[in-house]
Design a protein around this motif. Structure first.
Motif, PDB file in Angstrom:
ATOM      1  N   PHE A  75       0.894  -1.162   0.000  1.00  0.00           N
ATOM      2  CA  PHE A  75       0.000   0.000   0.000  1.00  0.00           C
ATOM      3  C   PHE A  75       0.926   1.204   0.000  1.00  0.00           C
ATOM      4  N   GLU A  76       0.876   2.004  -1.084  1.00  0.00           N
ATOM      5  CA  GLU A  76       1.861   3.065  -1.284  1.00  0.00           C
ATOM      6  C   GLU A  76       1.219   4.313  -1.878  1.00  0.00           C
ATOM      7  N   LEU A  77       1.887   5.414  -1.668  1.00  0.00           N
ATOM      8  CA  LEU A  77       1.542   6.659  -2.345  1.00  0.00           C
ATOM      9  C   LEU A  77       2.802   7.114  -3.067  1.00  0.00           C
ATOM     10  N   ILE A  78       2.656   7.435  -4.337  1.00  0.00           N
ATOM     11  CA  ILE A  78       3.792   7.888  -5.141  1.00  0.00           C
ATOM     12  C   ILE A  78       3.459   9.268  -5.677  1.00  0.00           C
ATOM     13  N   HIS A 123       8.667  -0.180 -16.825  1.00  0.00           N
ATOM     14  CA  HIS A 123       8.938  -1.286 -15.909  1.00  0.00           C
ATOM     15  C   HIS A 123       7.814  -2.307 -15.956  1.00  0.00           C
ATOM     16  N   ARG A 124       8.141  -3.512 -15.482  1.00  0.00           N
ATOM     17  CA  ARG A 124       7.177  -4.614 -15.461  1.00  0.00           C
ATOM     18  C   ARG A 124       7.352  -5.374 -14.160  1.00  0.00           C
ATOM     19  N   THR A 125       6.247  -5.610 -13.482  1.00  0.00           N
ATOM     20  CA  THR A 125       6.288  -6.307 -12.202  1.00  0.00           C
ATOM     21  C   THR A 125       5.310  -7.470 -12.205  1.00  0.00           C
ATOM     22  N   ASP A 126       5.555  -8.410 -11.336  1.00  0.00           N
ATOM     23  CA  ASP A 126       4.643  -9.546 -11.170  1.00  0.00           C
ATOM     24  C   ASP A 126       3.617  -9.168 -10.106  1.00  0.00           C
ATOM     25  N   THR A 127       2.810  -8.175 -10.453  1.00  0.00           N
ATOM     26  CA  THR A 127       1.800  -7.653  -9.534  1.00  0.00           C
ATOM     27  C   THR A 127       0.539  -7.278 -10.291  1.00  0.00           C
ATOM     28  N   ILE A 128      -0.543  -7.236  -9.547  1.00  0.00           N
ATOM     29  CA  ILE A 128      -1.755  -6.568 -10.007  1.00  0.00           C
ATOM     30  C   ILE A 128      -1.772  -5.261  -9.230  1.00  0.00           C
ATOM     31  N   ASP A 129      -1.746  -4.154  -9.957  1.00  0.00           N
ATOM     32  CA  ASP A 129      -1.689  -2.828  -9.346  1.00  0.00           C
ATOM     33  C   ASP A 129      -3.019  -2.116  -9.521  1.00  0.00           C
ATOM     34  N   MET A 130      -3.592  -1.696  -8.407  1.00  0.00           N
ATOM     35  CA  MET A 130      -4.819  -0.905  -8.414  1.00  0.00           C
ATOM     36  C   MET A 130      -4.405   0.511  -8.029  1.00  0.00           C
ATOM     37  N   ILE A 131      -4.548   1.439  -8.971  1.00  0.00           N
ATOM     38  CA  ILE A 131      -4.007   2.782  -8.804  1.00  0.00           C
ATOM     39  C   ILE A 131      -5.124   3.807  -8.926  1.00  0.00           C
ATOM     40  N   TYR A 132      -5.117   4.746  -7.995  1.00  0.00           N
ATOM     41  CA  TYR A 132      -6.108   5.823  -7.970  1.00  0.00           C
ATOM     42  C   TYR A 132      -5.354   7.153  -7.934  1.00  0.00           C
ATOM     43  N   CYS A 173       1.770  14.925  -9.427  1.00  0.00           N
ATOM     44  CA  CYS A 173       0.652  13.989  -9.503  1.00  0.00           C
ATOM     45  C   CYS A 173       0.858  12.939  -8.417  1.00  0.00           C
ATOM     46  N   ARG A 174      -0.202  12.653  -7.652  1.00  0.00           N
ATOM     47  CA  ARG A 174      -0.124  11.647  -6.589  1.00  0.00           C
ATOM     48  C   ARG A 174      -0.945  10.422  -6.966  1.00  0.00           C
ATOM     49  N   LEU A 175      -0.294   9.261  -6.854  1.00  0.00           N
ATOM     50  CA  LEU A 175      -0.917   7.980  -7.191  1.00  0.00           C
ATOM     51  C   LEU A 175      -0.988   7.120  -5.940  1.00  0.00           C
ATOM     52  N   LEU A 176      -2.195   6.759  -5.521  1.00  0.00           N
ATOM     53  CA  LEU A 176      -2.394   5.840  -4.415  1.00  0.00           C
ATOM     54  C   LEU A 176      -2.433   4.437  -5.017  1.00  0.00           C
ATOM     55  N   THR A 177      -1.563   3.559  -4.544  1.00  0.00           N
ATOM     56  CA  THR A 177      -1.367   2.261  -5.180  1.00  0.00           C
ATOM     57  C   THR A 177      -1.511   1.113  -4.189  1.00  0.00           C
ATOM     58  N   ILE A 178      -2.255   0.102  -4.584  1.00  0.00           N
ATOM     59  CA  ILE A 178      -2.275  -1.172  -3.875  1.00  0.00           C
ATOM     60  C   ILE A 178      -1.785  -2.209  -4.873  1.00  0.00           C
ATOM     61  N   SER A 179      -0.690  -2.870  -4.511  1.00  0.00           N
ATOM     62  CA  SER A 179      -0.095  -3.888  -5.388  1.00  0.00           C
ATOM     63  C   SER A 179      -0.221  -5.257  -4.738  1.00  0.00           C
ATOM     64  N   LEU A 180      -0.759  -6.198  -5.505  1.00  0.00           N
ATOM     65  CA  LEU A 180      -0.886  -7.590  -5.050  1.00  0.00           C
ATOM     66  C   LEU A 180       0.138  -8.428  -5.790  1.00  0.00           C
ATOM     67  N   GLY A 181       1.008  -9.119  -5.051  1.00  0.00           N
ATOM     68  CA  GLY A 181       1.995  -9.984  -5.674  1.00  0.00           C
ATOM     69  C   GLY A 181       1.353 -11.226  -6.245  1.00  0.00           C
ATOM     70  N   VAL A 182       1.678 -11.534  -7.505  1.00  0.00           N
ATOM     71  CA  VAL A 182       1.095 -12.701  -8.179  1.00  0.00           C
ATOM     72  C   VAL A 182       2.202 -13.494  -8.874  1.00  0.00           C
ATOM     73  N   LYS A 183       1.868 -14.710  -9.292  1.00  0.00           N
ATOM     74  CA  LYS A 183       2.801 -15.516 -10.061  1.00  0.00           C
ATOM     75  C   LYS A 183       2.535 -15.278 -11.538  1.00  0.00           C
TER      76      LYS A 183
END
Length: 186
Positions: A75-78, A123-132, A173-183
């Motif tokens: 759970f992050e803010l960028i 960039h590419r990550t093994d995540t599902i990112d929900m960004i607001y 710009c502020r991005l509120l992010t929830i990232s779920l780690g996935v395979k």
């Protein structure tokens, strides 16, 4: 904005042994800033490397990497500065770039290895990112080159696709992010 002013308040609620809710923590989260991305601010608000269970005491789970492993979350803010803000007119020397990469890896472990060295920011990550988008506007750039304008109140779900963020506007710009780690399959 000073580092003190940039802090965000974080409140975590837990549960006592008697089953009553309690404030487990009420503190300030300082931004993580790196010379590789001048003026960008990364706030690590919460996360875990495995799925937690409830009830719990509200103690912060232990995690170290910026992106979660499969089964974990972040759970992050960028905060993205306007393009060009904080960047020197001259390109860094190889030694300066090596030092900036080393510092960034220490501050945001694992971030550098997700980056495409040929395309800055991609960039590419093994995540599902929900960004607001909580404030400001930016462009979400897909691997195909397609640019999607994102503004305050917009949201996006990224399912492990390569992407980058650009802020061609005059304000952060502020991005509120929830990232779920996935395979990743295949």
């Amino acid at each position: 904005m000073t580092k003190t002013e940039a802090r965000l308040r974080r409140v975590a609620i837990g549960e006592t042994a008697e089953g009553r809710p309690c404030v487990a923590r009420d503190d300030a989260v300082a931004p993580i800033e790196t010379p590789l991305m001048p003026e960008a601010k990364f706030f690590s608000l919460w996360g875990a490397d495995a799925m937690p269970s409830v009830p719990n005491d509200g103690a912060a789970p232990d995690f170290h990497a910026w992106f979660p492993p499969a089964g974990g979350f972040r759970f992050e803010l960028i905060e993205l500065p306007p393009q060009g803000v904080g960047q020197d007119a001259k390109a860094p020397t190889p030694e300066e770039m090596k030092q900036a990469l080393k510092e960034t890896e220490a501050l945001l472990p694992g971030l550098i290895r997700t980056m495409d060295p040929r395309r800055p920011g991609m960039h590419r990550t093994d995540t599902i990112d929900m960004i607001y988008v909580t404030e400001g506007a930016s462009l979400l750039v897909l691997d195909t080159g397609e640019e999607i304008a994102m503004g305050t109140g917009d949201s996006v779900v990224l399912n492990g696709q390569p992407h980058a963020w650009r802020n061609p506007h005059e304000a952060p710009c502020r991005l509120l992010t929830i990232s779920l780690g996935v395979k990743r399959a295949g």
